[in-house]
Design a protein around this motif. Structure first.
Motif, mmCIF file in Angstrom:
data_model
loop_
_atom_site.group_PDB
_atom_site.id
_atom_site.type_symbol
_atom_site.label_atom_id
_atom_site.label_comp_id
_atom_site.label_asym_id
_atom_site.label_seq_id
_atom_site.Cartn_x
_atom_site.Cartn_y
_atom_site.Cartn_z
ATOM 1 N N PRO A 115 1.019 -1.188 -0.009
ATOM 2 C CA PRO A 115 -0.150 0.038 0.106
ATOM 3 C C PRO A 115 1.151 0.990 0.513
ATOM 4 C CG PRO A 115 0.189 -0.596 2.192
ATOM 5 C CD PRO A 115 0.853 -1.513 0.805
ATOM 6 N N ALA A 116 0.289 2.017 -0.420
ATOM 7 C CA ALA A 116 1.484 3.361 -0.746
ATOM 8 C C ALA A 116 0.409 4.055 0.242
ATOM 9 C CB ALA A 116 0.846 4.082 -1.870
ATOM 10 N N ARG B 11 1.367 5.939 -9.057
ATOM 11 C CA ARG B 11 1.079 4.863 -7.915
ATOM 12 C C ARG B 11 2.426 5.841 -7.305
ATOM 13 N NH1 ARG B 11 -1.503 1.827 -11.279
ATOM 14 N NH2 ARG B 11 -2.703 0.383 -10.858
ATOM 15 N N ALA B 12 2.403 5.658 -6.041
ATOM 16 C CA ALA B 12 4.212 5.576 -5.030
ATOM 17 C C ALA B 12 4.791 4.928 -5.736
ATOM 18 C CB ALA B 12 3.622 4.832 -3.447
ATOM 19 N N ASN C 21 0.831 -2.229 -6.262
ATOM 20 C CA ASN C 21 -0.874 -3.157 -6.461
ATOM 21 C C ASN C 21 -0.918 -2.909 -8.225
ATOM 22 O OD1 ASN C 21 -3.106 -3.450 -6.476
ATOM 23 N ND2 ASN C 21 -3.895 -1.733 -5.848
ATOM 24 N N CYS C 22 -0.808 -3.547 -9.179
ATOM 25 C CA CYS C 22 -1.400 -3.336 -10.036
ATOM 26 C C CYS C 22 -3.201 -3.214 -10.963
ATOM 27 C CB CYS C 22 -0.774 -4.764 -11.531
ATOM 28 S SG CYS C 22 1.083 -4.016 -11.077
ATOM 29 N N LEU C 23 -3.691 -2.935 -9.800
ATOM 30 C CA LEU C 23 -4.865 -3.036 -9.896
ATOM 31 C C LEU C 23 -5.370 -1.623 -10.273
ATOM 32 C CD1 LEU C 23 -7.556 -4.466 -10.481
ATOM 33 C CD2 LEU C 23 -8.119 -4.105 -7.721
ATOM 34 N N PHE D 1 2.643 18.965 -8.885
ATOM 35 C CA PHE D 1 1.190 18.298 -9.575
ATOM 36 C C PHE D 1 0.784 17.168 -9.731
ATOM 37 C CE2 PHE D 1 -0.824 17.539 -14.124
ATOM 38 C CZ PHE D 1 -1.974 19.024 -14.220
ATOM 39 N N ARG D 2 1.290 15.984 -9.624
ATOM 40 C CA ARG D 2 1.521 14.484 -8.803
ATOM 41 C C ARG D 2 0.467 14.658 -8.207
ATOM 42 N NH1 ARG D 2 5.572 11.983 -9.444
ATOM 43 N NH2 ARG D 2 5.202 11.575 -11.855
#
Length: 436
Positions: free
Chosen positions: A174-175, A280-281, A286-288, A325-326
């Motif tokens: 988890p990020a 994503r971090a 997690n690729c979902l 911005f991200r």
């Protein structure tokens, strides 16, 4: 044990998430956009072209026997109804996810890929498959990973495709979600970049090709990674910045009449485009789902100097500003349900027909036991072209996907190679040029 995601309420406008043993994974704003856009044009495809006889479906299923334990994202499908959509865990039967496709001898590779990527998905199953494509030639085959963009974004597809056959595990890490309070710098940068989303596009495509077929056209340019590394050492530019500058030079040479002579303000400004960036971090595996957004920028195709083109690209893709911005987009991507659907509709309604450039890491084909890496990115309905750049250890491949009405598309790979040479030569011959 299967894992899923539940919402844990925290103070503030948005929510934070964590993994538990059971439950569902709520849609992000990116997931909602993909769901509203869902069509066969959003199927994506990555394949290795390999010599020799193809493996059997039984062999591939044996290699993928523990695939859901290794890659939990592949054990999910879209659930819910109407405005309450989410990913839910489900059983995976590999009989539905390993496909043997044998085509008649003499069928072109492009025809095989087009038919393979557009195959319908079984109802109620996670929309992904491993395809064994053969028959078109006696001495080679394709081993492909195909997935709907509704399930995964480009970064996730690259990670999953590599892990599928290497035995790598992609457990959920988890990020750390962003805080409810954003730094003022991120808000200021968001306000400064917002007008870029509404810029009118410049003229950049050749004239329509009469009598064109209805099929997309895919062209690739394979470039030497060492040239990029040399340019990076001389200028301090990153690989992504160099890729954008090289593509900019190729588009200028593709249609020079649009970028030379007396130009109006829109043409002088350049070509508005998007650079895909992951939300994503760095350590999140997690690729979902779809956790990507577009960084708006302008490709300075009207600039005649390749070095100044690179400098202008670098100014627009400053790492610190892009990271802020991200952060802002990551918070917006986690908007609550109804507000998230509103954001998704606004994105779809306001989306401009401009090229999207996606740059992702990838193994070199030889490292994966193949002769060539083929990739078909998603084909957004409003776009005339898309560019996917795969960055390997020794080579960088630019995959160009263009609508059939785009004329003279076959020249692009050669122009991309020439643009790289032009930039490197300019830096060698002009040592007085300051670093970026």
């Amino acid at each position: 044990m299967r894992t899923a995601q539940v919402i844990v309420k925290r103070p503030g406008m948005f929510t934070r998430t964590r993994r538990t043993a059971e439950g569902t994974v709520p849609f992000s704003v990116g997931d909602k956009c993909m769901h509203l856009w869902e069509s066969q044009d959003w199927n994506t495809f990555a394949a290795l072209r390999r010599r020799g006889a193809p493996p059997t479906a039984e062999d591939v299923r044996a290699r993928l026997a523990d695939v859901v334990d290794r890659i939990p994202a592949l054990g999910h499908r879209v659930g819910g109804r109407r405005w309450n959509r989410y990913f839910e865990p489900c059983d995976v039967d590999l009989r539905h996810h390993v496909e043997e496709l044998r085509f008649p001898a003499g069928r072109t590779l492009e025809q095989c890929v087009k038919e393979a990527v557009e195959r319908p998905w079984p109802l109620g199953r996670p929309p992904w498959s491993v395809q064994i494509i053969s028959g078109y030639r006696a001495d080679e085959h394709l081993l492909a990973y195909r997935v709907s963009h509704v399930l995964q974004d480009g970064i996730a597809i690259a990670m999953t495709g590599q892990a599928l056959f290497s035995g790598e595990r992609l457990p959920f890490v988890p990020a750390q979600p962003p805080g409810n309070k954003l730094p003022g710098r991120a808000l200021r940068i968001g306000l400064r970049l917002a007008p870029r989303f509404f810029l009118r596009s410049a003229r950049w495509l050749p004239a329509d090709e009469p009598g064109a077929s209805e099929e997309w056209r895919r062209h690739t340019a394979v470039l030497d990674r060492s040239d990029f590394d040399d340019i990076g050492r001389r200028t301090g530019a990153g690989t992504a910045q160099i890729c954008l500058a090289v593509l900019c030079g190729a588009l200028r040479a593709w249609t020079p009449g649009h970028w030379t002579g007396a130009l109006d303000r829109r043409q002088r400004r350049g070509l508005p485009a998007y650079l895909a960036m992951s939300l994503r971090a760095p350590r999140e595996t997690n690729c979902l789902g779809n956790r990507v957004a577009g960084l708006p920028l302008t490709l300075p195709c009207a600039e005649p100097s390749p070095v100044r083109r690179l400098r202008r690209i670098a100014e627009q893709t400053d790492y610190r500003e892009a990271n802020d911005f991200r952060k802002l987009l990551t918070v917006l991507d986690r908007a609550p349900n109804l507000l998230g659907w509103l954001f998704a509709h606004v994105v779809l309604a306001g989306e401009k027909p401009r090229p999207m450039v996606t740059i992702i890491p990838a193994a070199d084909p030889a490292e994966a036991g193949g002769d060539e890496l083929l990739a078909v990115p998603a084909r957004p309905p409003k776009q005339a072209a898309g560019f996917l750049v795969t960055v390997g250890h020794t080579e960088i491949t630019v995959h160009c996907l263009l609508r059939p009405f785009v004329g003279d598309a076959g020249r692009l790979p050669g122009l991309i190679a020439e643009s790289l040479t032009e930039l490197r030569t300019a830096l060698i011959n002009r040592p007085e040029e300051p670093a970026l």
